[in-house]
Design an enzyme around this catalytic site. Structure first.
Site, PDB file in Angstrom:
ATOM      1  N   ARG A 119      53.444  31.479  51.729  1.00 56.47           N
ATOM      2  CA  ARG A 119      53.769  32.068  50.417  1.00 56.47           C
ATOM      3  C   ARG A 119      55.065  32.873  50.479  1.00 56.47           C
ATOM      4  O   ARG A 119      55.314  33.616  51.423  1.00 56.47           O
ATOM      5  CB  ARG A 119      52.624  32.987  49.973  1.00 56.47           C
ATOM      6  CG  ARG A 119      52.946  33.799  48.729  1.00 56.47           C
ATOM      7  CD  ARG A 119      51.714  34.258  48.010  1.00 56.47           C
ATOM      8  NE  ARG A 119      50.896  35.174  48.775  1.00 56.47           N
ATOM      9  CZ  ARG A 119      49.700  35.601  48.371  1.00 56.47           C
ATOM     10  NH1 ARG A 119      49.200  35.189  47.234  1.00 56.47           N
ATOM     11  NH2 ARG A 119      49.017  36.439  49.131  1.00 56.47           N
ATOM     12  N   ARG A 149      36.334  44.611  44.083  1.00 52.85           N
ATOM     13  CA  ARG A 149      36.344  44.045  45.434  1.00 52.85           C
ATOM     14  C   ARG A 149      35.249  44.623  46.308  1.00 52.85           C
ATOM     15  O   ARG A 149      35.107  44.201  47.448  1.00 52.85           O
ATOM     16  CB  ARG A 149      37.689  44.369  46.094  1.00 52.85           C
ATOM     17  CG  ARG A 149      38.656  43.202  46.162  1.00 52.85           C
ATOM     18  CD  ARG A 149      39.955  43.777  46.698  1.00 52.85           C
ATOM     19  NE  ARG A 149      40.770  42.843  47.396  1.00 52.85           N
ATOM     20  CZ  ARG A 149      41.798  42.199  46.841  1.00 52.85           C
ATOM     21  NH1 ARG A 149      42.059  42.325  45.573  1.00 52.85           N
ATOM     22  NH2 ARG A 149      42.560  41.418  47.580  1.00 52.85           N
ATOM     23  N   ARG A 202      55.543  38.572  51.544  1.00 52.06           N
ATOM     24  CA  ARG A 202      54.873  39.824  51.227  1.00 52.06           C
ATOM     25  C   ARG A 202      54.501  40.517  52.527  1.00 52.06           C
ATOM     26  O   ARG A 202      54.086  39.855  53.473  1.00 52.06           O
ATOM     27  CB  ARG A 202      53.590  39.503  50.443  1.00 52.06           C
ATOM     28  CG  ARG A 202      53.572  40.070  49.059  1.00 52.06           C
ATOM     29  CD  ARG A 202      52.436  39.498  48.259  1.00 52.06           C
ATOM     30  NE  ARG A 202      51.123  39.906  48.757  1.00 52.06           N
ATOM     31  CZ  ARG A 202      49.978  39.635  48.135  1.00 52.06           C
ATOM     32  NH1 ARG A 202      49.997  38.940  46.996  1.00 52.06           N
ATOM     33  NH2 ARG A 202      48.825  40.018  48.625  1.00 52.06           N
ATOM     34  N   LYS A 225      44.164  33.188  42.819  1.00 54.91           N
ATOM     35  CA  LYS A 225      43.733  34.048  41.705  1.00 54.91           C
ATOM     36  C   LYS A 225      44.916  34.466  40.840  1.00 54.91           C
ATOM     37  O   LYS A 225      44.833  34.442  39.619  1.00 54.91           O
ATOM     38  CB  LYS A 225      43.076  35.338  42.204  1.00 54.91           C
ATOM     39  CG  LYS A 225      41.808  35.155  42.974  1.00 54.91           C
ATOM     40  CD  LYS A 225      41.199  36.509  43.333  1.00 54.91           C
ATOM     41  CE  LYS A 225      42.074  37.359  44.224  1.00 54.91           C
ATOM     42  NZ  LYS A 225      42.189  36.865  45.610  1.00 54.91           N
ATOM     43  N   ARG A 227      42.554  40.574  56.261  1.00 58.57           N
ATOM     44  CA  ARG A 227      42.219  40.480  54.830  1.00 58.57           C
ATOM     45  C   ARG A 227      41.063  39.511  54.610  1.00 58.57           C
ATOM     46  O   ARG A 227      40.194  39.758  53.780  1.00 58.57           O
ATOM     47  CB  ARG A 227      43.442  40.034  54.025  1.00 58.57           C
ATOM     48  CG  ARG A 227      44.412  41.190  53.755  1.00 58.57           C
ATOM     49  CD  ARG A 227      45.781  40.725  53.340  1.00 58.57           C
ATOM     50  NE  ARG A 227      45.796  39.924  52.141  1.00 58.57           N
ATOM     51  CZ  ARG A 227      46.754  39.060  51.819  1.00 58.57           C
ATOM     52  NH1 ARG A 227      47.784  38.883  52.629  1.00 58.57           N
ATOM     53  NH2 ARG A 227      46.703  38.398  50.703  1.00 58.57           N
TER      54      ARG A 227
HETATM   55  P1  ADP Z   1      45.059  38.946  47.809  1.00 55.17           P
HETATM   56  O1  ADP Z   1      43.921  38.699  46.857  1.00 55.17           O
HETATM   57  O2  ADP Z   1      45.870  37.729  48.072  1.00 55.17           O
HETATM   58  O3  ADP Z   1      44.614  39.640  49.080  1.00 55.17           O
HETATM   59  P2  ADP Z   1      46.059  41.201  46.195  1.00 55.17           P
HETATM   60  O4  ADP Z   1      47.425  41.337  45.676  1.00 55.17           O
HETATM   61  O5  ADP Z   1      44.937  41.098  45.196  1.00 55.17           O
HETATM   62  O6  ADP Z   1      46.105  39.922  47.157  1.00 55.17           O
HETATM   63  O7  ADP Z   1      45.707  42.423  47.161  1.00 55.17           O
HETATM   64  C1  ADP Z   1      46.561  42.837  48.187  1.00 55.17           C
HETATM   65  C2  ADP Z   1      46.092  44.168  48.799  1.00 55.17           C
HETATM   66  O8  ADP Z   1      46.064  45.194  47.786  1.00 55.17           O
HETATM   67  C3  ADP Z   1      44.681  44.178  49.395  1.00 55.17           C
HETATM   68  O9  ADP Z   1      44.671  43.687  50.712  1.00 55.17           O
HETATM   69  C4  ADP Z   1      44.351  45.684  49.326  1.00 55.17           C
HETATM   70  O10 ADP Z   1      45.027  46.416  50.324  1.00 55.17           O
HETATM   71  C5  ADP Z   1      44.963  46.088  47.994  1.00 55.17           C
HETATM   72  N1  ADP Z   1      44.020  45.931  46.863  1.00 55.17           N
HETATM   73  C6  ADP Z   1      44.212  45.150  45.766  1.00 55.17           C
HETATM   74  N2  ADP Z   1      43.164  45.224  44.930  1.00 55.17           N
HETATM   75  C7  ADP Z   1      42.269  46.084  45.515  1.00 55.17           C
HETATM   76  C8  ADP Z   1      40.978  46.579  45.165  1.00 55.17           C
HETATM   77  N3  ADP Z   1      40.356  46.202  44.036  1.00 55.17           N
HETATM   78  N4  ADP Z   1      40.366  47.444  46.003  1.00 55.17           N
HETATM   79  C9  ADP Z   1      40.950  47.846  47.126  1.00 55.17           C
HETATM   80  N5  ADP Z   1      42.155  47.421  47.541  1.00 55.17           N
HETATM   81  C10 ADP Z   1      42.825  46.551  46.745  1.00 55.17           C
END
Ligand code: ADP
Length: 220
Positions: free
Chosen positions: A129, A90, A160, A15, A171
């Site tokens: 990654r 999400r 990360r 994404k 996750r």
């Molecule tokens: P990925 O899609 O690879 O898991 P992101 O950078 O989008 O990576 O998200 C990493 C973390 O940030 C999530 O596991 C969560 O803890 C937090 N996070 C990001 N976006 C949201 C969201 N919309 N709602 C709740 N938590 C979020």
């Protein structure tokens, strides 16, 4: 007029990479709640301290926190003519909150894209990654090897903190339980849902996404 897009999909599907390419192509900002949260963690703000435990465990941070971040971003000058949402919404509560924010501003979505890839590929991509501490480059050990410096700026590449194997499994299950229901939510919405195969090179996936958007007439 700019476009308003959502890019959805499981962790590791690409994404961020694709969101960046599409945002650049359409001249719109990529609003990534994950990036906003990582910035707050790095800066050690109150918000960062509040969400650290969720982030490190691979759990979702509270809905009101991300809704606040997105609402703020919508009111900034950058997003006035369009945006791409990456990693948000999400949960169904976030999608309902987003609908309210959009209605209040008299705007709608042009497309909701869903990137797809098999679970084994996701784990492979996430566990390899690496990100650059200095310039933010995102790469993979497959491309740069292990323990090498950033090919763009020479600084250190790190993993990360939420990309460790035990967190990744959480996750993925959080995605299946809390985010996957949104696919049906958007499929039955007025905008609809457009599924796109996330396998292949970043350029191949980008071209697929652009073609799909053109066919859906979401963009000119
Ligand atoms: P990925 O899609 O690879 O898991 P992101 O950078 O989008 O990576 O998200 C990493 C973390 O940030 C999530 O596991 C969560 O803890 C937090 N996070 C990001 N976006 C949201 C969201 N919309 N709602 C709740 N938590 C979020």
């Amino acid at each position: 007029m700019g476009v308003r897009l959502i890019i959805m999909g499981p962790p590791g599907v690409g994404k961020g990479t694709q969101g960046e390419l599409l945002a650049e192509r359409f001249g719109i900002p990529r609003l990534s709640t994950g990036d906003m949260i990582r910035a707050a963690l790095k800066a050690g703000t109150r918000l960062g301290d509040r969400v650290r435990v969720y982030y490190e465990a691979g759990d979702l941070v509270p809905d009101e926190v991300v809704l606040g971040l997105i609402s703020e971003a919508f009111d900034g000058p950058e997003a006035a003519c369009g945006f791409l949402l990456d990693g948000f919404p999400r949960t169904v509560a976030q999608a309902d909150g987003l609908a309210e924010l959009l209605t209040a501003r008299g705007i709608g979505l042009d497309a909701v894209l869903s990137l797809e890839a098999p679970e084994q590929e996701l784990v492979e991509r996430i566990s390899g990654r690496r990100v650059c501490e200095a310039c933010g480059l995102v790469t993979h050990v497959r491309l740069v090897g292990d323990a090498s410096p950033c090919p763009a700026c020479g600084a250190s590449l790190i993993q990360r903190s939420d990309d460790r194997a035990e967190t990744v499994r959480n996750r993925l299950s959080v995605y299946r339980e809390q985010t996957e229901p949104l696919l049906a939510y958007y499929a039955s919405s007025e905008t609809g849902l457009t599924a796109v195969d996330g396998l292949g090179s970043p350029e191949a996936v980008r071209d697929r996404l652009l073609e799909t958007l053109r066919c859906a007439e979401a963009v000119g």
